[in-house]
Scaffold this motif. Structure first.
Motif, mmCIF file in Angstrom:
data_model
loop_
_atom_site.group_PDB
_atom_site.id
_atom_site.type_symbol
_atom_site.label_atom_id
_atom_site.label_comp_id
_atom_site.label_asym_id
_atom_site.label_seq_id
_atom_site.Cartn_x
_atom_site.Cartn_y
_atom_site.Cartn_z
ATOM 1 N N PHE A 223 16.024 -3.972 5.547
ATOM 2 C CA PHE A 223 16.161 -2.926 4.525
ATOM 3 C C PHE A 223 15.277 -3.204 3.321
ATOM 4 C CE2 PHE A 223 17.990 -1.858 0.405
ATOM 5 C CZ PHE A 223 17.864 -0.478 0.453
ATOM 6 N N VAL A 224 15.364 -4.417 2.794
ATOM 7 C CA VAL A 224 14.591 -4.765 1.601
ATOM 8 C C VAL A 224 13.098 -4.629 1.878
ATOM 9 C CG1 VAL A 224 14.002 -6.642 0.009
ATOM 10 C CG2 VAL A 224 16.385 -6.287 0.693
ATOM 11 N N PHE A 225 12.658 -5.128 3.011
ATOM 12 C CA PHE A 225 11.244 -5.042 3.386
ATOM 13 C C PHE A 225 10.813 -3.587 3.577
ATOM 14 C CE2 PHE A 225 7.929 -5.078 6.738
ATOM 15 C CZ PHE A 225 6.970 -5.846 6.103
ATOM 16 N N GLY A 226 11.616 -2.807 4.315
ATOM 17 C CA GLY A 226 11.268 -1.411 4.578
ATOM 18 C C GLY A 226 11.266 -0.568 3.329
ATOM 19 N N TYR A 227 12.254 -0.779 2.461
ATOM 20 C CA TYR A 227 12.281 -0.012 1.208
ATOM 21 C C TYR A 227 11.062 -0.334 0.356
ATOM 22 C CZ TYR A 227 13.167 1.562 -3.458
ATOM 23 O OH TYR A 227 13.003 2.172 -4.682
ATOM 24 N N ALA A 228 10.758 -1.622 0.222
ATOM 25 C CA ALA A 228 9.647 -2.036 -0.642
ATOM 26 C C ALA A 228 8.330 -1.426 -0.179
ATOM 27 C CB ALA A 228 9.554 -3.555 -0.670
ATOM 28 N N LEU A 229 8.056 -1.474 1.130
ATOM 29 C CA LEU A 229 6.812 -0.894 1.639
ATOM 30 C C LEU A 229 6.784 0.622 1.417
ATOM 31 C CD1 LEU A 229 6.102 -2.744 5.011
ATOM 32 C CD2 LEU A 229 5.129 -3.178 2.751
ATOM 33 N N SER A 230 7.921 1.288 1.641
ATOM 34 C CA SER A 230 7.979 2.740 1.440
ATOM 35 C C SER A 230 7.743 3.090 -0.013
ATOM 36 C CB SER A 230 9.349 3.273 1.891
ATOM 37 O OG SER A 230 9.569 3.035 3.263
ATOM 38 N N ARG A 231 8.368 2.357 -0.918
ATOM 39 C CA ARG A 231 8.233 2.646 -2.344
ATOM 40 C C ARG A 231 6.812 2.398 -2.824
ATOM 41 N NH1 ARG A 231 11.606 2.979 -6.932
ATOM 42 N NH2 ARG A 231 10.217 3.590 -8.656
ATOM 43 N N ILE A 232 6.215 1.308 -2.385
ATOM 44 C CA ILE A 232 4.835 1.016 -2.784
ATOM 45 C C ILE A 232 3.901 2.118 -2.289
ATOM 46 C CG2 ILE A 232 2.888 -0.560 -2.401
ATOM 47 C CD1 ILE A 232 4.971 -2.850 -2.390
ATOM 48 N N PHE A 233 4.093 2.563 -1.053
ATOM 49 C CA PHE A 233 3.260 3.632 -0.503
ATOM 50 C C PHE A 233 3.405 4.920 -1.308
ATOM 51 C CE2 PHE A 233 2.982 7.342 2.337
ATOM 52 C CZ PHE A 233 1.650 7.256 2.725
ATOM 53 N N VAL A 234 4.635 5.311 -1.606
ATOM 54 C CA VAL A 234 4.861 6.577 -2.313
ATOM 55 C C VAL A 234 4.365 6.503 -3.749
ATOM 56 C CG1 VAL A 234 6.629 8.200 -3.121
ATOM 57 C CG2 VAL A 234 6.784 7.241 -0.822
ATOM 58 N N GLU A 235 4.341 5.309 -4.335
ATOM 59 C CA GLU A 235 3.865 5.171 -5.711
ATOM 60 C C GLU A 235 2.422 5.639 -5.870
ATOM 61 O OE1 GLU A 235 5.198 3.931 -8.809
ATOM 62 O OE2 GLU A 235 7.076 4.408 -7.794
ATOM 63 N N PHE A 236 1.654 5.644 -4.780
ATOM 64 C CA PHE A 236 0.284 6.140 -4.856
ATOM 65 C C PHE A 236 0.254 7.663 -5.023
ATOM 66 C CE2 PHE A 236 -0.611 2.034 -2.785
ATOM 67 C CZ PHE A 236 -1.678 1.595 -3.565
ATOM 68 N N PHE A 237 1.370 8.323 -4.781
ATOM 69 C CA PHE A 237 1.451 9.773 -4.912
ATOM 70 C C PHE A 237 2.349 10.207 -6.063
ATOM 71 C CE2 PHE A 237 0.793 8.619 -0.476
ATOM 72 C CZ PHE A 237 -0.329 9.362 -0.151
ATOM 73 N N ARG A 238 3.093 9.285 -6.616
ATOM 74 C CA ARG A 238 4.074 9.594 -7.665
ATOM 75 C C ARG A 238 3.461 9.371 -9.043
ATOM 76 N NH1 ARG A 238 10.106 6.796 -7.913
ATOM 77 N NH2 ARG A 238 10.464 7.021 -10.152
ATOM 78 N N GLU A 239 3.713 10.284 -9.954
ATOM 79 C CA GLU A 239 3.225 10.150 -11.327
ATOM 80 C C GLU A 239 3.971 9.008 -12.007
ATOM 81 O OE1 GLU A 239 0.759 11.443 -14.581
ATOM 82 O OE2 GLU A 239 0.800 12.040 -12.472
ATOM 83 N N PRO A 240 3.255 8.047 -12.609
ATOM 84 C CA PRO A 240 3.957 6.943 -13.277
ATOM 85 C C PRO A 240 4.703 7.448 -14.512
ATOM 86 C CG PRO A 240 1.611 6.842 -13.731
ATOM 87 C CD PRO A 240 1.790 7.910 -12.692
ATOM 88 N N ASP A 241 5.708 6.707 -14.927
ATOM 89 C CA ASP A 241 6.465 7.095 -16.111
ATOM 90 C C ASP A 241 5.541 7.192 -17.318
ATOM 91 O OD1 ASP A 241 9.705 6.663 -15.554
ATOM 92 O OD2 ASP A 241 8.368 5.576 -14.197
ATOM 93 N N ALA A 242 5.710 8.271 -18.081
ATOM 94 C CA ALA A 242 4.795 8.571 -19.186
ATOM 95 C C ALA A 242 4.743 7.444 -20.207
ATOM 96 C CB ALA A 242 5.215 9.883 -19.856
ATOM 97 N N GLN A 243 5.896 6.794 -20.474
ATOM 98 C CA GLN A 243 5.931 5.754 -21.496
ATOM 99 C C GLN A 243 5.295 4.451 -21.036
ATOM 100 O OE1 GLN A 243 8.473 6.929 -19.810
ATOM 101 N NE2 GLN A 243 10.085 5.416 -19.431
ATOM 102 N N LEU A 244 5.016 4.331 -19.732
ATOM 103 C CA LEU A 244 4.416 3.110 -19.197
ATOM 104 C C LEU A 244 2.997 3.327 -18.685
ATOM 105 C CD1 LEU A 244 7.402 1.573 -17.179
ATOM 106 C CD2 LEU A 244 6.613 0.935 -19.451
ATOM 107 N N GLY A 245 2.803 4.445 -17.956
ATOM 108 C CA GLY A 245 1.503 4.695 -17.350
ATOM 109 C C GLY A 245 1.189 3.673 -16.278
ATOM 110 N N TYR A 246 -0.118 3.440 -16.067
ATOM 111 C CA TYR A 246 -0.548 2.430 -15.094
ATOM 112 C C TYR A 246 -0.604 1.073 -15.787
ATOM 113 C CZ TYR A 246 -1.841 6.495 -12.335
ATOM 114 O OH TYR A 246 -1.796 7.672 -11.643
ATOM 115 N N LEU A 247 -0.084 0.057 -15.135
ATOM 116 C CA LEU A 247 -0.007 -1.262 -15.756
ATOM 117 C C LEU A 247 -1.311 -2.042 -15.635
ATOM 118 C CD1 LEU A 247 3.567 -2.360 -14.586
ATOM 119 C CD2 LEU A 247 2.890 -1.099 -16.646
#
Length: 280
Positions: A223-247
């Motif tokens: 679960f931890v491995f699958g969630y992490a890979l899915s989240r990292i992949f989707v982050e390339f399509f998701r707008e980052p939080d406005a107060q943080l932006g790209y790190l």
């Protein structure tokens, strides 16, 4: 793509009220219902897993139905407190440090999965030790049902028109009411499909077909491995939080940064069970 084709390619945002229904002055939001649906569906699914002794080490479940009933309150508190604290610490710390009252102003911010994950794991460990349940087995059964919550939660994000994706020209791009005049990736639905539906099916196959619960910790690691890979992949399509932006690097986001250690943790848990089951 021409402007006319871009317009034809857009999906209209569904006109769904974020408030599911009202009971007098009490407004019940879809997001709240998503939490309830995720917990209830997970509880019902976990009960079916617990009933099947053949899935567990020694052909006997170390967790009873009564344990699951009692654990509902524990996990609900862990998810809510952890999720809110995680959001404050990971995504809104600067604003909260200036105005501490903002930490309890839930209408000015949301919940963090990574914070909720830590809160849920804490609740699992405390509950398991209190009730004499092997911690890894308790983690495994909860990991197997968590995708229900992710599925419903991300759909609720879409209904609320929040956490939308980056500007896109794909045929299924959506113009969100709060996302400006631009068509964007419906990244909430990407997450619902990957972190919710796909992960639920994959973990179900491990539980029922591969009998992975007989190797305590493996389902948790998957679960931890699958969630992490899915989240990292989707982050390339998701707008980052406005107060943080790209790190960093023009593409690294907080979601990616928080998920990277989870990749290693998931792999370690899965490999650990392999070593423990093959060693003399």
């Amino acid at each position: 793509m021409t402007d006319s084709l871009k317009l034809l390619a857009l999906m209209p945002f569904p006109d769904i009220d974020p408030v599911a229904f009202s009971l007098g002055p009490l407004a019940v939001h879809w997001y709240g219902l998503a939490y309830v649906a995720g917990i209830v569906c997970g509880w019902l699914y976990a009960r079916q897993i617990v009933k099947q002794d053949s899935l567990w080490p020694g052909n006997r479940s170390p967790i009873t139905l009564a344990h699951l009933d009692d654990f509902l309150v524990w996990v609900a508190i862990g998810i809510v407190l952890g999720g809110r604290l995680g959001y404050v610490l990971f995504y809104d710390f600067a604003a909260v440090s200036q105005n501490p009252v903002r930490a309890i102003e839930i209408w000015n911010g949301g919940m963090s999965f990574h914070g909720g994950f830590i809160g849920a794991v804490t609740a699992i460990i405390l509950f398991a030790r209190r009730n004499g349940i092997p911690v890894l087995s308790m983690l495994d059964i909860i990991a197997a049902v968590v995708p229900f919550g992710l599925l419903f939660g991300r759909i609720a994000n879409f209904i609320n028109g929040e956490l939308w994706g980056r500007i896109a020209e794909v045929p299924w791009a959506v113009v969100f009411p709060t996302g400006g005049p631009f068509a964007r990736h419906p990244s909430q639905l990407y997450e619902a499909a990957l972190e919710g539906l796909l992960l639920l099916v994959a973990l179900g196959a491990l539980v029922f077909l591969a009998k992975a619960l007989k190797r305590p910790g493996f389902v948790s690691g998957a679960f931890v491995f699958g969630y992490a890979l899915s989240r990292i992949f989707v982050e390339f399509f998701r707008e980052p939080d406005a107060q943080l932006g790209y790190l960093a690097f023009g593409w690294l986001t907080m979601g990616m940064l928080l998920s990277l250690p989870m990749v290693g943790l998931g792999l370690w848990l899965m490999l650990r069970t392999r070593v423990s089951t093959t060693s003399p």
